[in-house]
Design an enzyme around this catalytic site. Structure first.
Site, PDB file in Angstrom:
ATOM      1  CE1 TYR A  89       0.270   1.848   4.314  1.00 29.52           C
ATOM      2  CE2 TYR A  89       0.719  -0.495   4.587  1.00 29.52           C
ATOM      3  CZ  TYR A  89       0.768   0.798   5.075  1.00 29.52           C
ATOM      4  OH  TYR A  89       1.325   1.048   6.307  1.00 29.52           O
ATOM      5  CB  CYS A  90       1.494   4.083  -1.761  1.00 29.89           C
ATOM      6  SG  CYS A  90       0.306   4.169  -3.127  1.00 29.89           S
ATOM      7  CD1 TRP A  91      -2.182  10.255  -0.212  1.00 32.19           C
ATOM      8  CD2 TRP A  91      -1.541   9.776   1.870  1.00 32.19           C
ATOM      9  NE1 TRP A  91      -2.823  11.138   0.631  1.00 32.19           N
ATOM     10  CE2 TRP A  91      -2.441  10.865   1.913  1.00 32.19           C
ATOM     11  CE3 TRP A  91      -1.007   9.287   3.060  1.00 32.19           C
ATOM     12  CZ2 TRP A  91      -2.822  11.481   3.119  1.00 32.19           C
ATOM     13  CZ3 TRP A  91      -1.379   9.901   4.260  1.00 32.19           C
ATOM     14  CH2 TRP A  91      -2.274  10.975   4.278  1.00 32.19           C
ATOM     15  CE1 TYR A 118      -2.227   5.572   7.814  1.00 34.46           C
ATOM     16  CE2 TYR A 118      -2.885   7.647   6.781  1.00 34.46           C
ATOM     17  CZ  TYR A 118      -2.637   6.897   7.921  1.00 34.46           C
ATOM     18  OH  TYR A 118      -2.814   7.469   9.159  1.00 34.46           O
TER      19      TYR A 118
END
Length: 237
Positions: A89-91, A118
């Site tokens: 996952y990222c932002w 996130y």
């Protein structure tokens, strides 16, 4: 297909592809940080995006991301078996986690991207901290400072009881004794993540022992729904 927050326990490992600075503010409990852009690189790409063009930013960003993912492949992923199944996952669940997921999948790993990144996880935490506290029954340990409340909670935990140690999660010893030496308190978001993770693991059929607390532990705020549930629960003096 991207995975949802509810599917987190199904994966071998959770990988946070954001920068170290983002990771330090808050992350999914148990996640490891394998950034595809470090803090300076992320700032550089963001500046290009705003001041030059998205095309120039993507060209520079792609080179940096490729270089960083290559380093992770040569180190962290080097000994992973073909059956390895990570969640990335990222932002927002966009390009950063998408790039890492794509490359891992091309290698042959069953890598999956977290839908919404996130931000989706954070929305889940906020919603769960409104919902979960009311589902559990609490025994609130009260008494003056120095009477051994924290030691009692530890003894209960050692015996297998369900214990929510808010001061331990907040890295603080309460209003009078204050902060722990050489250990800063976590961020508010990280504190809330830790509480949510703990509450979700408790069995609603068994009581949860918790120390009597005010609305704040040091600089951190205890979620309102949890404070309300604690104040409506029986006390042990």
């Amino acid at each position: 297909m991207p995975a949802t927050v509810a599917e987190l326990p199904a994966f071998d490992e959770i990988i946070d592809a954001r920068s170290p600075g983002e990771f330090a503010v808050d992350r999914i409990p148990g996640a490891i940080n394998l950034p595809v852009l470090d803090d300076a690189e992320r700032e550089r790409v963001g500046t290009l995006y705003k001041q030059v063009s998205s095309f120039e930013a993507k060209k520079v960003g792609a080179a940096l991301v490729s270089r960083n993912i290559a380093r992770h492949l040569e180190t962290w992923f080097a000994d992973k078996p073909k059956s390895y199944r990570p969640l990335v996952y990222c932002w927002r669940g966009g390009s950063r986690s998408g790039a890492m997921t794509h490359i891992l999948q091309k290698i042959g790993f069953a890598a999956t991207q977290l839908d919404g990144g996130y931000q989706a996880y954070r929305r889940h935490v906020v919603a769960e901290l409104e919902r979960l506290p009311a589902l559990l029954s609490y025994r609130v340990v009260s008494g003056p400072t120095g009477s051994g409340k924290s030691r009692l909670l530890q003894a209960l935990a050692d015996e297998g009881a369900q214990v929510l140690d808010l001061e331990a999660l907040a890295a603080h010893r309460g209003s009078l004794l204050g902060a722990l030496p050489e250990q800063p308190q976590p961020t508010q978001k990280s504190f809330e993540s830790a509480i949510c993770f703990a509450l979700a693991r408790f069995n609603p059929q068994r009581p949860v022992f918790v120390e009597s607390e005010s609305k704040k532990i040091g600089v951190l705020r205890v979620p309102a729904a949890l404070i309300a549930a604690m104040r409506a629960s029986p006390c042990i003096r």
